[in-house]
Design an enzyme around this catalytic site. Structure first.
Site, PDB file in Angstrom:
ATOM      1  CD  GLU A  87       1.068   5.438  29.206  1.00 34.27           C
ATOM      2  OE1 GLU A  87       0.135   6.237  29.119  1.00 34.27           O
ATOM      3  OE2 GLU A  87       0.965   4.238  28.873  1.00 34.27           O
ATOM      4  N   GLY A  89       5.826   8.747  34.005  1.00 32.63           N
ATOM      5  CA  GLY A  89       6.725   9.623  34.750  1.00 32.63           C
ATOM      6  C   GLY A  89       8.055   8.988  35.083  1.00 32.63           C
ATOM      7  CG  ASP A 117      18.860   7.844  23.677  1.00 33.09           C
ATOM      8  OD1 ASP A 117      19.494   7.369  24.643  1.00 33.09           O
ATOM      9  OD2 ASP A 117      18.630   7.205  22.642  1.00 33.09           O
TER      10      ASP A 117
END
Lengths: 183, 183
Positions: A87, A89, A117
């Site tokens: 969350e 970055g 993924d």
């Protein structure tokens, strides 16, 4: 070429079967970092880029600071390193420079499974689409990876990806620009 | 006008002494959120902007998601909300939009004490210098806040700030642009 997260011995075996890949990227995880370190270090000498999360970067290097950890990983082989922070970055390191990307702001997260993924898929997909691996393209690839991951967490399994359109991806990329540019 | 982190009753008393401030911003902390909630909520109805960290935003709203927490805080009064996430950057909320800023990548952190206050000083200082409070200026103010905080943590106390020059601030702001732009 993307060597997804499997046993590094198998990743090397897969790599051996591809003739002259333009760019080799790999993923890994805590399980291999701990249990297959020697093979993993050998693999790292054979790849151009690694995508891993902040916990894995710290585990691999025993270095809590991610800037220092990335430098250590680059010394092990890959000239470019992507460190995902969920969350918060992602960071891209290479060529004496760094790219810091925030995450797309998410109000509702249904299931974070597969976000990493999906990030890797979006990242590699952008490079493949552009047929370029320069620094500028790679920065944008980080954002496309983030965009794709942001969609994936909106539903379970691959359900959101199944319904996803190119138009929605483009719109969210432009939103990302609008949410993060300032100069 | 910036009401730094003191008892909300005192913040209101300070506010009462200023005639027609162009913009009123405030800070707060866990101690007041818990022990002076009624006064704090009254203060929030009197300010244009609040700067707080992610833990404080969650404590104030009992909402773990920061996007939702910011909306709840805006409903309490301030039309703009800045949520600081330390090494992970900051978020600015307002007018149906959001600005997501990464942090300046730091390799060496000597002492994080005062980073939040320095952020607030840099943020307010930029608004004061520009004499503007529009959305674009405020986004840049978030970056200047981050830049100033990044200097402050490079040394103990205010030692780094004492030596700091305008040229160094400008250079780091431009580095910030170079490290974070992608479109």
């Amino acid at each position: 070429m993307f060597l997804a997260n499997i046993d590094p011995d198998l990743q090397m075996e897969v790599l051996r079967q591809i003739r002259k890949p333009k760019l080799v990227a790999c993923d890994t995880m805590n399980f291999w970092i701990e249990g297959k370190r020697t093979s993993l270090l050998k693999l790292l000498g054979m790849v151009d880029l690694i995508i891993l999360n902040e916990g894995e970067a710290r585990q691999l290097t025993s270095q809590p600071n991610l800037i220092k950890a990335a430098r250590m990983i680059r010394e092990l082989g890959p000239s470019r390193v992507v460190i995902k922070k969920g969350e918060h970055g992602a960071l891209l390191f290479g060529d004496g420079s760094v790219f810091v990307a925030p995450a797309y702001p998410m109000e509702t997260i249904v299931d974070p499974t597969g976000a990493g993924d999906t990030f890797a898929g979006g990242f590699m997909g952008h490079l493949a689409k552009e047929r370029k691996t320069d620094w500028t393209t790679m920065r944008r690839a980080v954002i496309y990876g983030s965009v794709m991951a942001s969609f994936n967490v909106e539903d379970f399994s691959l359900d959101r990806m199944r319904r996803l359109t190119a138009r929605q991806i483009g719109a969210r990329y432009r939103e990302f620009v609008a949410f993060s540019h300032f100069a």
